[in-house]
Design a protein around this motif. Structure first.
Motif, PDB file in Angstrom:
ATOM      1  N   UNK A 180       1.634   4.761 -12.941  1.00 50.21           N
ATOM      2  CA  UNK A 180       1.876   5.465 -11.680  1.00 50.21           C
ATOM      3  C   UNK A 180       0.580   5.946 -11.054  1.00 50.21           C
ATOM      4  N   UNK A 181      -0.328   6.434 -11.893  1.00 49.36           N
ATOM      5  CA  UNK A 181      -1.612   6.879 -11.341  1.00 49.36           C
ATOM      6  C   UNK A 181      -2.372   5.701 -10.729  1.00 49.36           C
ATOM      7  N   UNK A 182      -2.367   4.557 -11.409  1.00 48.46           N
ATOM      8  CA  UNK A 182      -3.070   3.383 -10.898  1.00 48.46           C
ATOM      9  C   UNK A 182      -2.431   2.867  -9.610  1.00 48.46           C
ATOM     10  N   UNK A 183      -1.103   2.968  -9.511  1.00 50.63           N
ATOM     11  CA  UNK A 183      -0.443   2.620  -8.256  1.00 50.63           C
ATOM     12  C   UNK A 183      -0.946   3.516  -7.124  1.00 50.63           C
ATOM     13  N   UNK A 184      -1.006   4.813  -7.405  1.00 53.95           N
ATOM     14  CA  UNK A 184      -1.475   5.743  -6.384  1.00 53.95           C
ATOM     15  C   UNK A 184      -2.905   5.473  -5.975  1.00 53.95           C
ATOM     16  N   UNK A 185      -3.753   5.180  -6.963  1.00 51.28           N
ATOM     17  CA  UNK A 185      -5.154   4.906  -6.665  1.00 51.28           C
ATOM     18  C   UNK A 185      -5.283   3.660  -5.796  1.00 51.28           C
ATOM     19  N   UNK A 186      -4.594   2.590  -6.174  1.00 51.11           N
ATOM     20  CA  UNK A 186      -4.642   1.373  -5.369  1.00 51.11           C
ATOM     21  C   UNK A 186      -4.046   1.577  -3.987  1.00 51.11           C
ATOM     22  N   UNK A 187      -2.993   2.400  -3.912  1.00 51.32           N
ATOM     23  CA  UNK A 187      -2.330   2.633  -2.632  1.00 51.32           C
ATOM     24  C   UNK A 187      -3.178   3.419  -1.656  1.00 51.32           C
ATOM     25  N   UNK A 188      -3.928   4.421  -2.139  1.00 55.78           N
ATOM     26  CA  UNK A 188      -4.734   5.244  -1.235  1.00 55.78           C
ATOM     27  C   UNK A 188      -6.107   4.640  -0.987  1.00 55.78           C
ATOM     28  N   UNK A 189      -6.800   4.247  -2.051  1.00 52.50           N
ATOM     29  CA  UNK A 189      -8.198   3.847  -1.899  1.00 52.50           C
ATOM     30  C   UNK A 189      -8.380   2.466  -1.273  1.00 52.50           C
ATOM     31  N   UNK A 190      -7.523   1.512  -1.609  1.00 52.93           N
ATOM     32  CA  UNK A 190      -7.679   0.183  -1.005  1.00 52.93           C
ATOM     33  C   UNK A 190      -7.458   0.234   0.502  1.00 52.93           C
ATOM     34  N   UNK A 191      -6.644   1.157   0.952  1.00 54.13           N
ATOM     35  CA  UNK A 191      -6.365   1.252   2.384  1.00 54.13           C
ATOM     36  C   UNK A 191      -7.591   1.691   3.185  1.00 54.13           C
ATOM     37  N   UNK A 192      -8.512   2.386   2.536  1.00 56.73           N
ATOM     38  CA  UNK A 192      -9.718   2.801   3.260  1.00 56.73           C
ATOM     39  C   UNK A 192     -10.543   1.579   3.655  1.00 56.73           C
ATOM     40  N   UNK A 193     -10.609   0.598   2.760  1.00 63.04           N
ATOM     41  CA  UNK A 193     -11.319  -0.635   3.101  1.00 63.04           C
ATOM     42  C   UNK A 193     -10.555  -1.425   4.150  1.00 63.04           C
ATOM     43  N   UNK A 194      -9.220  -1.399   4.086  1.00 62.79           N
ATOM     44  CA  UNK A 194      -8.427  -2.041   5.143  1.00 62.79           C
ATOM     45  C   UNK A 194      -8.790  -1.461   6.503  1.00 62.79           C
ATOM     46  N   UNK A 195      -8.882  -0.133   6.550  1.00 61.22           N
ATOM     47  CA  UNK A 195      -9.239   0.514   7.810  1.00 61.22           C
ATOM     48  C   UNK A 195     -10.606   0.102   8.311  1.00 61.22           C
ATOM     49  N   UNK A 196     -11.559  -0.048   7.391  1.00 64.85           N
ATOM     50  CA  UNK A 196     -12.915  -0.464   7.767  1.00 64.85           C
ATOM     51  C   UNK A 196     -12.913  -1.883   8.343  1.00 64.85           C
ATOM     52  N   UNK A 197     -12.167  -2.786   7.719  1.00 62.62           N
ATOM     53  CA  UNK A 197     -12.103  -4.168   8.212  1.00 62.62           C
ATOM     54  C   UNK A 197     -11.451  -4.205   9.593  1.00 62.62           C
ATOM     55  N   UNK A 198     -10.419  -3.390   9.785  1.00 56.09           N
ATOM     56  CA  UNK A 198      -9.791  -3.291  11.113  1.00 56.09           C
ATOM     57  C   UNK A 198     -10.812  -2.818  12.150  1.00 56.09           C
ATOM     58  N   UNK A 199     -11.620  -1.812  11.794  1.00 54.22           N
ATOM     59  CA  UNK A 199     -12.647  -1.303  12.709  1.00 54.22           C
ATOM     60  C   UNK A 199     -13.692  -2.372  13.021  1.00 54.22           C
ATOM     61  N   UNK A 200     -14.138  -3.092  11.999  1.00 55.01           N
ATOM     62  CA  UNK A 200     -15.148  -4.123  12.207  1.00 55.01           C
ATOM     63  C   UNK A 200     -14.676  -5.170  13.218  1.00 55.01           C
ATOM     64  N   UNK A 201     -13.461  -5.640  13.039  1.00 55.10           N
ATOM     65  CA  UNK A 201     -12.945  -6.672  13.933  1.00 55.10           C
ATOM     66  C   UNK A 201     -12.644  -6.119  15.321  1.00 55.10           C
ATOM     67  N   UNK A 202     -12.229  -4.850  15.389  1.00 54.97           N
ATOM     68  CA  UNK A 202     -11.928  -4.245  16.691  1.00 54.97           C
ATOM     69  C   UNK A 202     -13.194  -4.077  17.528  1.00 54.97           C
ATOM     70  N   UNK A 203     -14.322  -3.799  16.878  1.00 54.90           N
ATOM     71  CA  UNK A 203     -15.563  -3.589  17.630  1.00 54.90           C
ATOM     72  C   UNK A 203     -16.052  -4.855  18.335  1.00 54.90           C
ATOM     73  N   UNK A 204     -15.543  -6.019  17.903  1.00 57.22           N
ATOM     74  CA  UNK A 204     -15.943  -7.276  18.565  1.00 57.22           C
ATOM     75  C   UNK A 204     -14.758  -7.941  19.263  1.00 57.22           C
ATOM     76  N   UNK A 205     -13.711  -7.143  19.532  1.00 57.94           N
ATOM     77  CA  UNK A 205     -12.580  -7.639  20.299  1.00 57.94           C
ATOM     78  C   UNK A 205     -11.659  -8.583  19.565  1.00 57.94           C
TER      79      UNK A 205
END
Length: 354
Positions: A180-205
């Motif tokens: 359960x702890x590992x699920x929580x870690x993967x659920x919260x922390x991996x999403x931060x990188x998802x957000x970064x990739x979304x930002x990277x692609x958004x900055x170039x349209x």
């Protein structure tokens, strides 16, 4: 520019991998220190559940990172990339020192530092930073309180049971709590990188590449939060795979600190700490999408479990070192990211200006 974006996405995945390498040691620290699993078994166990989190938690945290921390109209691709580099460098420094600091706060600190250098403090969105600051305080506090409560409650319920029976039972249950702890870690922390990739692609349209397909077959089974999933599946699966691989490859140095350097744990204590941290992470991730430090949550929970045996049962010197690292993380990663932004701006922007 496309080549540059692909390179920066690769850097984001390197950050995700190092997040697993650096932070996910927390997922196996208690289960290893109580000798329920060997280190090799534990990292495989944690990595599997890090990846499975992709199908459970939705993408609210990714939305907070990509939309609520900085004003995307006032930044460029170099700000996002510099924030990543700042977080990566700080993670490596603290790994060398054996300090269980927060990759999450290193990331938001890096983003903030680079954004402020480019556009000033007006680039920061107060609502997102308030959420992060609330998480800084509440994650370890909630972990501490829940860890203490779990330990006291179980001690009262099992007061007539033999120590051997309790040990045997919680050796089995700790496999569940670690999962359960590992699920929580993967659920919260991996999403931060998802957000970064979304930002990277958004900055170039290229925001169209990041958006979830409502007709994707996985959404029909209400996986990844069902209708709450706003990020494309290629990003979700890639990020969770990267953090899982990071878990597979390391963090043993920090395991020794978290598992036995703070306080000595028995299987029942490991179960109480992991369960407390998992509950805290699940709540922050699902309810509001707060990007918290999973390190803070498990550290607070271990301290809470330890203090039920008496204040002297906890090695507070490690608590002091961890708190010191927490205080330094955001400003240090911000400073490194600001310097990196200057370097990118001078060295790379002229090459891609046209």
């Amino acid at each position: 520019m496309l080549t540059l974006i692909i390179f920066f996405i690769f850097v984001a995945l390197v950050f995700d991998f190092l997040n697993g390498f650096h932070d996910a040691a927390n997922s196996i620290a208690t289960v290893v220190s109580t000798r329920v699993l060997t280190p090799a078994q534990a990292v495989v166990w944690a990595a599997v559940f890090n990846f499975l989190a992709a199908f459970i938690f939705g993408t609210k945290v990714a939305g907070t990172i990509s939309g609520d921390m900085v004003d995307n109209k006032l930044i460029d691709v170099y700000v996002v990339a510099a924030g990543l580099v700042g977080a990566i460098v700080w993670n490596i420094i603290t790994w060398i020192l054996g300090l269980p600091t927060s990759s999450s706060h290193a990331l938001v600190g890096g983003l903030g530092g680079a954004a402020v250098l480019k556009s000033g403090f007006v680039a920061l969105k107060p609502e997102g930073w308030i959420l992060v600051l609330i998480g800084i305080v509440l994650a370890p506090t909630l972990g501490f309180l829940l860890g203490s409560f779990n330990m006291i409650w179980i001690a009262w319920v099992a007061r007539r049971a033999s120590p051997h029976r309790i040990d045997r039972l919680f050796r089995r249950l700790q496999l569940v709590s670690a999962a359960f702890y590992s699920l929580g870690h993967g659920g919260n922390d991996a999403q931060k990188t998802m957000g970064i990739i979304v930002m990277l692609l958004a900055t170039v349209g290229k925001s169209n590449l990041t958006q979830a397909d409502p007709h994707h077959w996985m959404n029909r089974f209400h996986l990844a939060g069902g209708e709450g999933n706003t990020v494309a599946w290629w990003i979700i699966l890639t990020c969770n795979a990267a953090i899982a691989l990071g878990t597979m490859f390391g963090g043993w140095r920090i395991v020794k600190t978290m598992g036995s350097g703070i306080t000595r744990l028995q299987p029942v204590g490991g179960f109480c700490a992991e369960t407390a941290a998992a509950v805290a992470i699940f709540g922050f991730t699902k309810i509001r999408g707060v990007p918290i430090s999973t390190t803070h949550a498990i550290t607070g929970a271990i301290l809470g479990v330890g203090t039920t045996k008496g204040v002297r049962s906890v090695r507070w010197i490690w608590g002091q070192r961890i708190v010191t690292a927490w205080v330094l993380t955001i400003p240090c990663s911000a400073f490194i990211a600001a310097l990196t932004y200057l370097l990118f701006h001078v060295a790379l922007e002229p090459l891609f200006r046209h």
